[in-house]
Design an enzyme around this catalytic site. Structure first.
Site, PDB file in Angstrom:
ATOM      1  N   GLU A 288       0.721  -1.170  -0.008  1.00 31.96           N
ATOM      2  CA  GLU A 288      -0.047  -0.031   0.010  1.00 31.96           C
ATOM      3  C   GLU A 288       0.865   1.072   0.049  1.00 31.96           C
ATOM      4  O   GLU A 288       0.404   2.452  -0.385  1.00 31.96           O
ATOM      5  CB  GLU A 288      -1.010  -0.129   1.254  1.00 31.96           C
ATOM      6  CG  GLU A 288      -2.295   0.551   0.936  1.00 31.96           C
ATOM      7  CD  GLU A 288      -3.332   0.105   2.016  1.00 31.96           C
ATOM      8  OE1 GLU A 288      -4.293  -0.196   1.911  1.00 31.96           O
ATOM      9  OE2 GLU A 288      -3.071   0.740   3.114  1.00 31.96           O
ATOM     10  N   HIS A 309       6.827 -26.949  -1.537  1.00 34.12           N
ATOM     11  CA  HIS A 309       6.121 -28.216  -1.857  1.00 34.12           C
ATOM     12  C   HIS A 309       4.960 -27.567  -3.070  1.00 34.12           C
ATOM     13  O   HIS A 309       4.201 -28.452  -3.365  1.00 34.12           O
ATOM     14  CB  HIS A 309       5.876 -29.147  -1.227  1.00 34.12           C
ATOM     15  CG  HIS A 309       6.863 -29.833  -0.468  1.00 34.12           C
ATOM     16  ND1 HIS A 309       7.448 -30.867  -0.766  1.00 34.12           N
ATOM     17  CD2 HIS A 309       7.764 -29.331   0.552  1.00 34.12           C
ATOM     18  CE1 HIS A 309       8.577 -31.199  -0.140  1.00 34.12           C
ATOM     19  NE2 HIS A 309       8.690 -30.157   0.852  1.00 34.12           N
ATOM     20  N   LYS A 423     -14.061   1.014  -4.078  1.00 36.95           N
ATOM     21  CA  LYS A 423     -14.951   1.217  -3.176  1.00 36.95           C
ATOM     22  C   LYS A 423     -16.224   2.206  -4.019  1.00 36.95           C
ATOM     23  O   LYS A 423     -17.252   1.974  -3.819  1.00 36.95           O
ATOM     24  CB  LYS A 423     -14.593   2.207  -2.093  1.00 36.95           C
ATOM     25  CG  LYS A 423     -13.599   1.564  -1.027  1.00 36.95           C
ATOM     26  CD  LYS A 423     -13.316   2.437   0.048  1.00 36.95           C
ATOM     27  CE  LYS A 423     -12.201   1.769   0.949  1.00 36.95           C
ATOM     28  NZ  LYS A 423     -11.596   2.964   1.778  1.00 36.95           N
TER      29      LYS A 423
HETATM   30  O1  PA5 Z   1      -3.548   1.354   6.060  1.00 39.25           O
HETATM   31  C1  PA5 Z   1      -4.515   1.786   5.800  1.00 39.25           C
HETATM   32  O2  PA5 Z   1      -4.861   3.131   5.733  1.00 39.25           O
HETATM   33  C2  PA5 Z   1      -5.702   0.994   5.587  1.00 39.25           C
HETATM   34  O3  PA5 Z   1      -5.460  -0.154   5.386  1.00 39.25           O
HETATM   35  C3  PA5 Z   1      -7.059   1.234   6.665  1.00 39.25           C
HETATM   36  O4  PA5 Z   1      -6.099   0.792   7.688  1.00 39.25           O
HETATM   37  C4  PA5 Z   1      -8.037   0.434   6.265  1.00 39.25           C
HETATM   38  O5  PA5 Z   1      -8.490   0.608   4.883  1.00 39.25           O
HETATM   39  C5  PA5 Z   1      -9.281   0.505   7.435  1.00 39.25           C
HETATM   40  O6  PA5 Z   1      -9.492   1.913   7.560  1.00 39.25           O
HETATM   41  P1  PA5 Z   1     -10.382   2.424   8.800  1.00 39.25           P
HETATM   42  O7  PA5 Z   1      -9.511   2.295   9.901  1.00 39.25           O
HETATM   43  O8  PA5 Z   1     -10.281   3.818   8.482  1.00 39.25           O
HETATM   44  O9  PA5 Z   1     -11.826   1.518   8.832  1.00 39.25           O
END
Ligand code: PA5
Length: 452
Positions: A288, A309, A423
């Site tokens: 990310e 394996h 989303k």
């Molecule tokens: O690292 C990030 O920013 C994301 O993975 C969020 O943690 C994830 O989308 C969850 O978001 P939130 O804590 O607003 O529900």
């Protein structure tokens, strides 16, 4: 001094020394961007000083709430997704005996929810919880993320039915933004004990906040040791100026050098199944943070020797775009020796009397050499043993390396704009207010694809 070490003997000849030299210099410039808070996404750098800045009172509050959860509950349902879930799960599963049902005596078993939308899983969970004593830790910075919000709705109504509205604040604990978001509103309305996710700490860098610390502590793991490991690593990173000696800068430089040499895929390798979720956490951290602007190393993970394996053939012999980062736990359990087998039917008596961890270490060496000779460079990360302190070191080591590496790549490591696309399509298809126009477009696109 931290206990983690990096070894590079299985990297020889994969890139010229001067290329690494140049990246080591770049890592210093990237570090400067982090330290001076002058790089992209600098409003999300609260994690850099987190290990040392966690207040005593915050730790006390986490310990007190986890004590309350332990005394009232057989189960703790942790609701969260991505950065609001993976860090806790990584540390919990790395520290818990796999055959005690992932549970420490005197602590609740941790169950996860809202990390996907599968209806089988969530219906089975609700049925399961019907006659169990449980608490809930709902974690969402925004408070509006669909997956955890959906899980929370149904679990909230179960808690209300089972324990009564007046007891919601004894059973539900919220970890969310200090002022805004739907979850904050709900927490205020029901008088829930809440923990704050700081504005300047993004989800995937939040395991050293109550996001990770509350579930980890409730699971019976010593969070003070975990934090102290991270502090140890922070001190080391801060004080080590030479990038070749600075573990995070060195790792960031090595992986960028490999990337520039055509190695586009990094496999995090473990030889200990307890590290499976640590790999998931690491994948999110790097994926990310770096996968942007049509560039970035693709982070993947394998569990050896199991996956030798299944994936071993590809790694040995497939496309040569892979490098591996191997987490070697140096002292696994020494108390399991191979038995002598009369008649030697399986041909293994040549290693009878040898310890299983010794045999694993030979499997590691054999694999490192085979992959190296097959064209897969390997970075080794040695950790003396698996415990909360070494995991704290490892967490901060990877976080800092990720910040540096993302800046070396030239991206903003602290945003995730690409996550919004699925989303938006989903919201449009579900008919969310404000997405009416988009609904038509998305449906038309899906239909046209369906026809061809
Ligand atoms: O690292 C990030 O920013 C994301 O993975 C969020 O943690 C994830 O989308 C969850 O978001 P939130 O804590 O607003 O529900």
């Amino acid at each position: 001094m931290p206990s983690i070490k990096i070894q590079t003997k299985f990297l020889n000849s994969f890139f010229p020394a001067n290329q690494l030299e140049s990246n080591l210099k770049k890592s210093l410039a990237a570090r400067e961007l982090l330290d001076s808070k002058s790089g992209k996404g600098s409003e999300f750098l609260g994690w850099v000083n987190l290990p040392k800045s966690i207040s005593k009172s915050e730790i006390e509050k986490v310990l007190q709430v986890s004590k309350q959860i332990k005394s009232s509950s057989e189960y703790l349902v942790v609701i969260g997704i991505g950065g609001s879930y993976l860090g806790a799960r990584a540390i919990i599963e790395a520290n818990i005996n796999s055959f005690s049902n992932f549970q420490r005596s005197g602590s609740p078993k941790i169950i996860y929810a809202g990390h996907h939308i599968d209806s089988d899983y969530h219906k089975e969970l609700l049925d399961f919880l019907e006659d169990k004593d449980f608490s809930v830790n709902v974690i969402s910075k925004s408070g509006t993320t669909t997956e955890p919000a959906l899980a929370f709705r149904s679990i909230l109504s179960l808690v209300e039915r089972k324990y009564g509205k007046s007891k919601l604040n004894e059973r539900i604990f919220a970890t969310t933004d200090k002022a805004k978001g739907a979850l904050k509103k709900l927490a205020d309305e029901f008088g829930l004990t809440s923990f704050v996710i700081l504005d300047d700490v993004g989800g995937r860098f939040s395991v050293l906040t109550p996001v990770g610390l509350l579930p980890i502590s409730a699971a019976g793991i010593n969070i003070e040791e975990f934090i102290s490991g991270a502090v140890e690593m922070q001190n080391f990173i801060e004080s080590t100026k030479n990038p070749e000696k600075n573990l995070s800068l060195y790792y960031a430089s090595l992986r960028n050098t490999l990337y520039q040499s055509g190695k586009k895929i990094e496999l995090l390798v473990n030889y200990n199944p307890k590290l499976q979720y640590f790999t998931e956490w690491w994948k999110q951290l790097f994926g990310e943070s770096e996968g942007k602007e049509k560039k970035g190393i693709f982070p993947a993970g394998v569990n050896f020797t199991t996956d030798l394996h299944s994936m071993g053939q590809y790694i040995q012999d497939g496309l040569r775009e892979i490098f591996e980062t191997v987490i070697r736990v140096e002292s696994a359990n020494q108390n399991l020796d191979v038995k002598e087998f009369p008649g030697d039917p399986d041909g293994l008596n040549y290693i009878s009397g040898k310890n299983l961890s010794y045999i694993n270490s030979k499997a590691i060496e054999g694999t490192l050499l085979a992959h190296y000779e097959g064209g897969v460079p390997n970075i080794e990360i040695l950790i003396p043993k698996l415990n909360p302190a070494t995991l704290g070191e490892l967490v901060y080591f990877f976080e800092y390396a990720c910040g540096v590496s993302g800046y070396m790549l030239g991206v903003n490591p602290f945003d995730q704009p690409g996550v919004e696309d699925y989303k938006n399509n989903m919201f449009a298809l579900l008919g969310k207010k404000g997405f009416e126009e988009m609904k038509k477009t998305v449906e038309a696109k899906l239909n046209s694809l369906g026809k061809s």
